[in-house]
Design a protein around this motif. Structure first.
Motif, PDB file in Angstrom:
ATOM      1  N   ILE A  30      -2.756   8.477   1.297  1.00 45.22           N
ATOM      2  CA  ILE A  30      -2.650   8.835   2.184  1.00 45.22           C
ATOM      3  C   ILE A  30      -1.610   7.586   3.558  1.00 45.22           C
ATOM      4  O   ILE A  30      -1.038   8.974   4.492  1.00 45.22           O
ATOM      5  CB  ILE A  30      -3.953   8.819   2.865  1.00 45.22           C
ATOM      6  N   ALA A  31      -1.628   6.905   3.444  1.00 41.19           N
ATOM      7  CA  ALA A  31      -0.732   6.124   3.693  1.00 41.19           C
ATOM      8  C   ALA A  31       0.437   6.197   3.537  1.00 41.19           C
ATOM      9  O   ALA A  31       1.538   6.171   4.616  1.00 41.19           O
ATOM     10  CB  ALA A  31      -0.871   4.152   3.585  1.00 41.19           C
ATOM     11  N   LYS A  79      -0.820  15.508  10.331  1.00 40.24           N
ATOM     12  CA  LYS A  79      -1.426  15.036  11.804  1.00 40.24           C
ATOM     13  C   LYS A  79      -2.688  15.260  12.611  1.00 40.24           C
ATOM     14  O   LYS A  79      -3.534  14.911  12.927  1.00 40.24           O
ATOM     15  CB  LYS A  79      -0.997  14.523  12.488  1.00 40.24           C
ATOM     16  N   TRP A 107      -5.249  16.162  10.529  1.00 39.86           N
ATOM     17  CA  TRP A 107      -6.632  15.355   9.578  1.00 39.86           C
ATOM     18  C   TRP A 107      -6.898  13.914   9.682  1.00 39.86           C
ATOM     19  O   TRP A 107      -5.645  13.319   9.797  1.00 39.86           O
ATOM     20  CB  TRP A 107      -6.364  15.703   8.316  1.00 39.86           C
ATOM     21  N   ASP A 108      -7.374  13.573   9.804  1.00 39.79           N
ATOM     22  CA  ASP A 108      -7.526  12.394  10.235  1.00 39.79           C
ATOM     23  C   ASP A 108      -7.899  11.439   8.078  1.00 39.79           C
ATOM     24  O   ASP A 108      -8.793  12.010   7.488  1.00 39.79           O
ATOM     25  CB  ASP A 108      -8.937  11.810  10.854  1.00 39.79           C
ATOM     26  N   ASP A 109      -7.793   9.874   8.528  1.00 41.61           N
ATOM     27  CA  ASP A 109      -8.143   9.644   6.643  1.00 41.61           C
ATOM     28  C   ASP A 109      -9.513  10.048   6.067  1.00 41.61           C
ATOM     29  O   ASP A 109      -9.328  11.066   4.827  1.00 41.61           O
ATOM     30  CB  ASP A 109      -7.987   7.964   7.178  1.00 41.61           C
ATOM     31  N   LEU A 151      -8.869  13.695   5.177  1.00 45.84           N
ATOM     32  CA  LEU A 151      -8.058  13.828   3.931  1.00 45.84           C
ATOM     33  C   LEU A 151      -8.726  13.671   2.914  1.00 45.84           C
ATOM     34  O   LEU A 151      -8.392  13.923   1.636  1.00 45.84           O
ATOM     35  CB  LEU A 151      -7.131  13.051   4.008  1.00 45.84           C
ATOM     36  N   THR A 152      -9.003  12.155   2.742  1.00 46.72           N
ATOM     37  CA  THR A 152     -10.288  11.306   1.357  1.00 46.72           C
ATOM     38  C   THR A 152     -10.975  12.034   1.235  1.00 46.72           C
ATOM     39  O   THR A 152     -11.243  12.320  -0.305  1.00 46.72           O
ATOM     40  CB  THR A 152     -10.494   9.999   2.013  1.00 46.72           C
ATOM     41  N   ALA A 187      -6.706   5.745  -0.442  1.00 45.95           N
ATOM     42  CA  ALA A 187      -5.867   5.146   0.900  1.00 45.95           C
ATOM     43  C   ALA A 187      -4.398   4.874   0.595  1.00 45.95           C
ATOM     44  O   ALA A 187      -3.980   5.698   1.597  1.00 45.95           O
ATOM     45  CB  ALA A 187      -6.671   4.046   1.188  1.00 45.95           C
ATOM     46  N   SER A 188      -3.869   4.303  -0.765  1.00 42.76           N
ATOM     47  CA  SER A 188      -2.570   4.404  -0.527  1.00 42.76           C
ATOM     48  C   SER A 188      -1.891   5.860  -0.712  1.00 42.76           C
ATOM     49  O   SER A 188      -0.373   5.704   0.137  1.00 42.76           O
ATOM     50  CB  SER A 188      -2.178   3.763  -1.804  1.00 42.76           C
ATOM     51  N   ARG A 196       1.973   9.012   5.123  1.00 39.52           N
ATOM     52  CA  ARG A 196       2.293   8.988   6.671  1.00 39.52           C
ATOM     53  C   ARG A 196       2.636   8.542   7.628  1.00 39.52           C
ATOM     54  O   ARG A 196       3.394   8.685   8.413  1.00 39.52           O
ATOM     55  CB  ARG A 196       0.336   8.381   7.468  1.00 39.52           C
ATOM     56  N   THR A 211       0.807  -0.971  -0.200  1.00 41.53           N
ATOM     57  CA  THR A 211       0.109  -0.065   0.345  1.00 41.53           C
ATOM     58  C   THR A 211       0.630   1.472  -0.341  1.00 41.53           C
ATOM     59  O   THR A 211       0.664   2.210  -0.997  1.00 41.53           O
ATOM     60  CB  THR A 211      -0.860   0.283   0.930  1.00 41.53           C
TER      61      THR A 211
END
Lengths: 290, 151
Positions: free
Chosen positions: A277-278, A231, A233-235, A238-239, A274-275, A281, A177
């Protein structure tokens, strides 16, 4: 090299801009995959004029930089005005080496330092997509650059300093990911072209990779994408932002990022977002520039 | 009678003058808070319209009409908060918001005009009209944020 598996394009609720409504639906599966790659790479933004009913990929967009104004060229398969006479080898050379078919250097306003590492499969699909576009006879416009920056042969020197060809290699220490996110952020998405600060020669300051730029004299700066800022923002936030260009509070992002959202991030699959964002992070946190 | 009217009108005008002029200008920090409050509310009523116009949330013509009408009013409110006295206040407004006043005002006017068109389409219950106008409004918001607001 095994290409990073492209995720299946997922339809996103956003209506396509007028410019995108071109030609018949794509029948060739390679071209359809390429359409997704073109979105992920944000080709439309620079290669389409910023006006209503502009012909997609027919060029004309002005990109203002401290070195002058660049105009994105026509990349439709028109034999004279576009890239209709190109071979796939020419196309690969443009992306991977930053070279025109005649061997001249592209200015790095064309983000080949990012695109160079594209996977073989994605490159082929992207080429199939561009070949399937309706040709447009829109004439290209010469760049309008300041002295010294207009000397194309000097780009050779710039490339010697700042351009490293080569393919994207997934880091075995990270999961798939994060590797996919790295590829989307750094290769196709070329996020660092704006989110990494540049030195006076226009080279990226690598120690501040994706750390944003401070509020400048004539602009509001660019956001820091490392965990220092992210940090907050939560996932889901951000999405949501990457899909809508807006925070949950209804705060609208600037026009430049707004364009990236409508041309690119809103068109990516949830899995790809999601990738990305991962990956972001997992970056080392870098303090905001003073 | 005429004299009485004249006196009455003059008295009323005087009273109104007192109401708008004799009261001191709000303090700069309060002006900033007020303009930010207007912007916050614009976000509150814009968010659902954006969600519906982009198809993420089912379209509700009543809600869009109500929100767009609120936005028409709200869109007029932030601008006098960018008073010269607020130049040194802490906010995300860039110095250009003051130094390029003509450009700033032009974008602010355009934003209000685009929102007025959105309101008209919303009240006419034209879903297609709202969806067509939604992008133009978003552009004026984003364009101004790019030019005049720090990240």
């Amino acid at each position: 090299m095994a290409p990073v598996a492209p995720a299946a394009p997922a339809p996103v609720g956003k209506p396509a801009p007028a410019a995108q409504a071109v030609g018949a639906p794509l029948t060739d599966p390679a071209a359809r995959r390429g359409e997704y790659i073109a979105s992920a790479a944000g080709c439309l933004g620079c290669h389409t004029e910023a006006k209503d009913k502009a012909v997609a990929y027919a060029g004309g967009r002005a990109l203002k930089t401290p070195f002058g104004t660049f105009y994105g060229p026509n990349i439709t398969p028109h034999p004279a005005a576009g890239i209709g006479k190109w071979s796939e080898v020419d196309f690969a050379r443009a992306l991977r080496e930053g070279l025109r078919p005649d061997g001249a250097h592209y200015f790095p306003a064309f983000p080949y330092p990012s695109f160079a590492r594209i996977s073989e499969a994605d490159l082929r699909d992207l080429w199939a997509y561009l070949r399937a576009l309706p040709p447009s006879a829109r004439q290209n416009q010469a760049h309008d650059l300041g002295f010294a920056f207009n000397l194309r042969f000097l780009v050779r020197f710039w490339k010697w300093l700042y351009f490293t060809p080569g393919r994207f290699t997934p880091d075995p220490k990270r999961n798939a990911t994060v590797n996919r996110g790295d590829y989307l952020v750094n290769v196709l998405g070329h996020c660092g072209e704006c989110h990494t600060p540049r030195n006076f020669l226009g080279g990226p300051k690598r120690a501040r990779h994706l750390a944003g730029t401070p509020k400048g004299k004539s602009d509001g700066g660019v956001s820091n994408l490392t965990p220092t800022n992210l940090k907050k923002w939560d996932d889901a936030e951000l999405t949501g932002f990457l899909q809508s260009g807006m925070t949950a509070d209804g705060d609208v992002t600037g026009e430049r990022m707004g364009e990236v959202v409508s041309n690119t991030t809103s068109r990516l699959s949830a899995q790809d977002l999601a990738s990305m964002i991962a990956y972001l992070r997992a970056l080392p946190p870098i303090a905001d520039a003073p | 009678m005429n004299r009485i009217m004249t006196v009455a009108v003059a008295g009323a005008a005087l009273a109104m003058g007192v109401a708008t002029e004799a009261v001191a200008q709000a303090k700069p920090d309060v002006l900033v808070k007020q303009r930010q409050a207007a912007m916050t509310l614009i976000g509150k009523y814009w968010g659902p319209i954006a969600g519906m116009a982009s198809g993420k949330v089912p379209y509700n013509a009543e809600a869009v009409s109500r929100n767009a009408t609120y936005l028409e009013n709200l869109s007029q409110m932030p601008w006098d908060g960018f008073h010269e006295s607020t130049r040194g206040e802490k906010s995300r407004a860039l110095p250009e918001a003051y130094s390029q006043k003509a450009k700033f005002d032009e974008i602010a006017d355009r934003m209000q005009a685009e929102i007025a068109k959105l309101g008209a389409a919303a009240r006419a219950k034209s879903e297609a009209g709202v969806k067509a106008q939604f992008g133009a409004v978003g552009k004026t918001c984003g364009g101004c944020h790019d030019s005049f607001r720090a990240k």
